[in-house]
Design an enzyme around this catalytic site. Structure first.
Site, PDB file in Angstrom:
ATOM      1  N   ASP A 151      -0.214   5.144   0.944  1.00 60.07           N
ATOM      2  CA  ASP A 151      -0.454   6.118   2.011  1.00 60.07           C
ATOM      3  C   ASP A 151      -0.444   5.465   3.380  1.00 60.07           C
ATOM      4  O   ASP A 151      -1.176   4.500   3.628  1.00 60.07           O
ATOM      5  CB  ASP A 151      -1.803   6.807   1.781  1.00 60.07           C
TER       6      ASP A 151
ATOM      7  N   ASP B 213       0.874  -1.173   0.000  1.00 59.22           N
ATOM      8  CA  ASP B 213       0.000   0.000   0.000  1.00 59.22           C
ATOM      9  C   ASP B 213       0.924   1.240   0.000  1.00 59.22           C
ATOM     10  O   ASP B 213       2.124   1.123   0.272  1.00 59.22           O
ATOM     11  CB  ASP B 213      -0.868  -0.040   1.263  1.00 59.22           C
TER      12      ASP B 213
HETATM   13  C1  XBP Z   1      -5.293   6.297   0.832  1.00 59.24           C
HETATM   14  C2  XBP Z   1      -6.431   7.044   0.314  1.00 59.24           C
HETATM   15  C3  XBP Z   1      -6.220   8.200  -0.611  1.00 59.24           C
HETATM   16  C4  XBP Z   1      -5.391   9.319   0.002  1.00 59.24           C
HETATM   17  C5  XBP Z   1      -5.472  10.586  -0.823  1.00 59.24           C
HETATM   18  O1  XBP Z   1      -5.018   5.276  -0.065  1.00 59.24           O
HETATM   19  O2  XBP Z   1      -7.565   6.697   0.604  1.00 59.24           O
HETATM   20  O3  XBP Z   1      -7.491   8.679  -0.959  1.00 59.24           O
HETATM   21  O4  XBP Z   1      -5.872   9.632   1.300  1.00 59.24           O
HETATM   22  O5  XBP Z   1      -5.068  10.360  -2.141  1.00 59.24           O
HETATM   23  P1  XBP Z   1      -3.956   4.049   0.177  1.00 59.24           P
HETATM   24  P2  XBP Z   1      -5.966  10.829  -3.392  1.00 59.24           P
HETATM   25  O6  XBP Z   1      -3.722   3.897   1.650  1.00 59.24           O
HETATM   26  O7  XBP Z   1      -4.665   2.891  -0.469  1.00 59.24           O
HETATM   27  O8  XBP Z   1      -2.702   4.395  -0.559  1.00 59.24           O
HETATM   28  O9  XBP Z   1      -6.390  12.242  -3.110  1.00 59.24           O
HETATM   29  O10 XBP Z   1      -5.072  10.717  -4.602  1.00 59.24           O
HETATM   30  O11 XBP Z   1      -7.152   9.893  -3.419  1.00 59.24           O
HETATM   31 MG    MG Z   2      -2.927   3.170   3.427  1.00 59.62          MG
END
Ligand code: XBP
Ligand code: MG
Length: 250
Positions: free
Chosen positions: A13, A11
């Site tokens: 973020d 993953d």
């Molecule tokens: C995390 C998310 C994303 C980010 C913001 O995704 O839900 O929406 O918070 O990025 P993951 P965007 O943990 O799966 O990486 O604004 O590009 O959506």
């Molecule tokens: Mg995440």
């Protein structure tokens, strides 16, 4: 036959880097201001909003809460999110976002051991690619599946199923690394053993079914390739265990 770990799917973020509180959140707030909206997400409020995956969906849900009508909320959210994506991409290319401690060592160890690397995220490709490049180079990341590539975002398993298909692997051949309960649900629904590496926003979430729940990549027992292999094998060989028994803090 004992399972063999051929790939790790990360993953982004909260997992590769602590992006949410001081990265995405200020970018969302700056975008609201640019569009003349009187919205500012505080750190605690943003933590609650994180259960809504995908920036555009998150904005639209908040606008609806504030009384903006359905279609109008979606259109405005799409415009604000385009601005937010541009702002966050600039932050990424400035080099301000750094890897979580121990991640570079884990990735180097996996690559040295012939374990293939992939990424499965809800985030947008515009910023995901330069961020992955900055955080994981020089190690080759063979597959990057983003929120732009799927019809349904996490907790739907589509992003992980697409990553497995692109790698040409079965779920049994790979391990997912996630930071959140939403991400764990997505990876588990794709059939993957999943190690959870928590952060400030996710530490208290329910990680039942995880192969392990760790506070970080480093620590007394750091997460490296050998431990990934052992956790992956244990999760699969405990196949008759209940999901609760598979969880825990190994
Ligand atoms: C995390 C998310 C994303 C980010 C913001 O995704 O839900 O929406 O918070 O990025 P993951 P965007 O943990 O799966 O990486 O604004 O590009 O959506
Ligand atoms: Mg995440």
């Amino acid at each position: 036959m004992a399972p063999h770990l051929r790939a790790v799917i990360f993953d982004v973020d909260g997992t590769l880097a602590d992006t949410e509180r001081d990265g995405h959140r200020p970018a969302f707030n700056a975008a609201f201001a640019e569009h003349g909206l009187d919205v500012e997400w505080g750190a605690a409020e943003y933590g609650r909003l994180l259960t809504i995956t995908g920036g555009a969906r998150r904005i639209a849900a908040d606008l609806r809460e504030r009384g903006v009508a359905g279609d109008e909320a979606d259109e405005l959210a799409a415009r604000v999110h385009r601005t937010k994506t541009a702002l966050f991409t600039s932050l990424v290319t400035s080099g301000a976002i750094v890897a979580r401690p121990g991640l570079p060592e884990l990735v180097a160890d996996l690559a040295a051991g012939g374990v293939r690397l992939a990424v499965a995220t809800t985030g947008r490709r515009t910023w995901v690619e330069p961020l992955v490049d900055r955080l994981l180079a020089p190690h080759p990341v063979e597959v990057i599946v983003t929120g732009d590539d799927v019809a349904d975002l996490k907790p739907d398993p589509e992003v992980y199923l697409r990553a497995l298909a692109a790698l040409g692997l079965e779920a049994r051949d790979a391990l997912a690394v996630e930071d959140s309960a939403v991400g764990l649900r997505a990876a588990t629904a794709a059939g993957l053993a999943t190690v959870v590496v928590t952060n400030g926003y996710t530490a208290d979430q329910d990680f039942t079914g995880a192969a392990a729940v760790l506070p970080g990549f480093d620590g007394p027992e750091p997460l490296r390739a050998q431990r990934c292999r052992a956790l992956h094998r244990r999760w699969w060989t405990a196949g008759t265990a209940t999901s609760g028994e598979r969880g825990g803090t190994a």
